[in-house]
Motif scaffolding. Sequence first.
Motif, PDB file in Angstrom:
ATOM      1  N   ARG A   1      -4.866  -0.876   2.945  1.00 16.15           N
ATOM      2  CA  ARG A   1      -5.151  -1.694   1.764  1.00 16.15           C
ATOM      3  C   ARG A   1      -5.098  -0.838   0.501  1.00 16.15           C
ATOM      4  O   ARG A   1      -5.591   0.289   0.481  1.00 16.15           O
ATOM      5  CB  ARG A   1      -6.528  -2.349   1.887  1.00 16.15           C
ATOM      6  CG  ARG A   1      -6.632  -3.344   3.032  1.00 16.15           C
ATOM      7  CD  ARG A   1      -7.998  -4.006   3.064  1.00 16.15           C
ATOM      8  NE  ARG A   1      -8.085  -4.976   4.142  1.00 16.15           N
ATOM      9  CZ  ARG A   1      -8.465  -4.685   5.375  1.00 16.15           C
ATOM     10  NH1 ARG A   1      -8.784  -3.436   5.680  1.00 16.15           N
ATOM     11  NH2 ARG A   1      -8.527  -5.626   6.303  1.00 16.15           N
ATOM     12  N   ARG A   2      -4.539  -1.411  -0.562  1.00 16.36           N
ATOM     13  CA  ARG A   2      -4.394  -0.676  -1.817  1.00 16.36           C
ATOM     14  C   ARG A   2      -5.736  -0.272  -2.410  1.00 16.36           C
ATOM     15  O   ARG A   2      -5.872   0.809  -2.985  1.00 16.36           O
ATOM     16  CB  ARG A   2      -3.615  -1.531  -2.819  1.00 16.36           C
ATOM     17  CG  ARG A   2      -2.113  -1.585  -2.556  1.00 16.36           C
ATOM     18  CD  ARG A   2      -1.433  -2.664  -3.374  1.00 16.36           C
ATOM     19  NE  ARG A   2      -1.728  -3.991  -2.836  1.00 16.36           N
ATOM     20  CZ  ARG A   2      -1.257  -5.130  -3.343  1.00 16.36           C
ATOM     21  NH1 ARG A   2      -0.500  -5.088  -4.430  1.00 16.36           N
ATOM     22  NH2 ARG A   2      -1.546  -6.286  -2.784  1.00 16.36           N
ATOM     23  N   THR A   3      -6.746  -1.143  -2.273  1.00 18.48           N
ATOM     24  CA  THR A   3      -8.061  -0.835  -2.858  1.00 18.48           C
ATOM     25  C   THR A   3      -8.617   0.460  -2.299  1.00 18.48           C
ATOM     26  O   THR A   3      -9.082   1.339  -3.047  1.00 18.48           O
ATOM     27  CB  THR A   3      -9.046  -1.987  -2.574  1.00 18.48           C
ATOM     28  OG1 THR A   3      -8.534  -3.196  -3.143  1.00 18.48           O
ATOM     29  CG2 THR A   3     -10.405  -1.671  -3.180  1.00 18.48           C
ATOM     30  N   TYR A   4      -8.587   0.604  -0.970  1.00 17.97           N
ATOM     31  CA  TYR A   4      -9.104   1.822  -0.351  1.00 17.97           C
ATOM     32  C   TYR A   4      -8.212   3.014  -0.658  1.00 17.97           C
ATOM     33  O   TYR A   4      -8.694   4.138  -0.836  1.00 17.97           O
ATOM     34  CB  TYR A   4      -9.236   1.637   1.151  1.00 17.97           C
ATOM     35  CG  TYR A   4     -10.236   0.571   1.558  1.00 17.97           C
ATOM     36  CD1 TYR A   4     -11.428   0.418   0.852  1.00 17.97           C
ATOM     37  CD2 TYR A   4     -10.003  -0.267   2.631  1.00 17.97           C
ATOM     38  CE1 TYR A   4     -12.353  -0.550   1.197  1.00 17.97           C
ATOM     39  CE2 TYR A   4     -10.925  -1.237   2.997  1.00 17.97           C
ATOM     40  CZ  TYR A   4     -12.095  -1.385   2.281  1.00 17.97           C
ATOM     41  OH  TYR A   4     -13.015  -2.340   2.632  1.00 17.97           O
TER      42      TYR A   4
ATOM     43  N   GLU B   1      -6.563   3.612  -3.387  1.00 12.87           N
ATOM     44  CA  GLU B   1      -6.844   4.096  -4.737  1.00 12.87           C
ATOM     45  C   GLU B   1      -8.165   4.863  -4.795  1.00 12.87           C
ATOM     46  O   GLU B   1      -8.276   5.879  -5.496  1.00 12.87           O
ATOM     47  CB  GLU B   1      -6.829   2.921  -5.710  1.00 12.87           C
ATOM     48  CG  GLU B   1      -5.412   2.364  -5.906  1.00 12.87           C
ATOM     49  CD  GLU B   1      -5.379   1.035  -6.634  1.00 12.87           C
ATOM     50  OE1 GLU B   1      -6.471   0.514  -6.953  1.00 12.87           O
ATOM     51  OE2 GLU B   1      -4.267   0.523  -6.880  1.00 12.87           O
ATOM     52  N   GLU B   2      -9.171   4.399  -4.049  1.00 14.10           N
ATOM     53  CA  GLU B   2     -10.430   5.148  -4.011  1.00 14.10           C
ATOM     54  C   GLU B   2     -10.220   6.502  -3.347  1.00 14.10           C
ATOM     55  O   GLU B   2     -10.733   7.522  -3.819  1.00 14.10           O
ATOM     56  CB  GLU B   2     -11.516   4.375  -3.262  1.00 14.10           C
ATOM     57  CG  GLU B   2     -12.822   5.150  -3.224  1.00 14.10           C
ATOM     58  CD  GLU B   2     -13.986   4.375  -2.646  1.00 14.10           C
ATOM     59  OE1 GLU B   2     -15.110   4.926  -2.674  1.00 14.10           O
ATOM     60  OE2 GLU B   2     -13.782   3.250  -2.162  1.00 14.10           O
TER      61      GLU B   2
ATOM     62  N   THR C   1       0.831  -1.202   0.000  1.00 16.94           N
ATOM     63  CA  THR C   1       0.000   0.000   0.000  1.00 16.94           C
ATOM     64  C   THR C   1       0.868   1.257   0.000  1.00 16.94           C
ATOM     65  O   THR C   1       0.589   2.219  -0.731  1.00 16.94           O
ATOM     66  CB  THR C   1      -0.942  -0.008   1.215  1.00 16.94           C
ATOM     67  OG1 THR C   1      -1.798  -1.154   1.139  1.00 16.94           O
ATOM     68  CG2 THR C   1      -1.794   1.255   1.250  1.00 16.94           C
TER      69      THR C   1
END
Length: 332
Positions: free
Chosen positions: A285-288, A290-291, A38
């Motif tokens: 976390r990478r997903t959050y 990026e958002e 992340t």
Amino acid sequence: METRTLGKPGLDVSAQGLGCMGMTIGYGEADTTEALATIDRALELGVTLLDTADMYGPYANEELIGRAVAGRRDEVVLSSKVGAEIDENGQLTWRHNGRPDYIHRSIKGTLRRLGTDHLDLYYLHRVDPDVPVEESFGALAELVKAGLVRHLGISEAGPATIRRAHAVHPLTAVQTEYSLFTRDVEVNGVLDTVRELGIGFVAYSPLGRGFLTGTIRGTSDIPEGGFDFRRIAPRFEDENIRRNLPVVDQLSDLAAASGTTVSRLALAWVLSRGQDVVAIPGTKRRTYLEENISANDVRLSEDVLAAIDSIAPYGITAGDRYPASEMPQLNR
């Protein structure tokens, strides 16, 4: 990524930094592999400001960031904090310590764990009620003079304390919780004071510790495993969650009508507060991540801003942001 400048001394940072605390403490179980990925992704996306503190672990968070930025020191602005007392066995005492000798001792460990010879921004984490803030900042100013620290800041301090600290050595940043659920700095004089003095403002928990993502609708939605601060925070008690959900739901509807998500809307709102405001949402976390970063591209019209103010004015939120025992430590 937009760059903003904190303070008159001029520390250039990404408009959105990364709060790293949750990678090792406070929000459930840690995942070192994902945390490192992340941070790496954050740097790829243009984030330059990494925020940590020696108490996050203790020590584990600074060690993690040290690993993440090894060989990349010139790409990042490293920010840490001192003042939450850690004893000789590496355990938190849950007292504040702003004594000069403690500050001088602490910086050595922080630099070692981060793998650097200087820190870009060093905050007094909380004001020690037993030590005049002038003494604490006298010691911090000595670190600047010695070249160990470039810029100074203070966290969760009231207007009078900010002025006293700034008189000893110019502050570059004041860091305090700020979000659509925590708008205290707009009315208690903190924002007015930093702007009068030319100090930058760093907003932590700009997503209300995850409440403003719309994913928490009860205590059962707080992840199990490991310690999660939200399980002891009054704002996340079931009754207060129930009372706060209508605000989140209205913001979610407004976001959807604007073609975005509630988390992007909430972050964009913080970033819209001024060019002297920098947000440091925390995620592991990478997903959050990026958002969160995508919120930089959201532009809020005057009509949407007015609607936000109508839905989430100061004082709308039910429940204190810290347990009762910790509330007196804020805004000193």
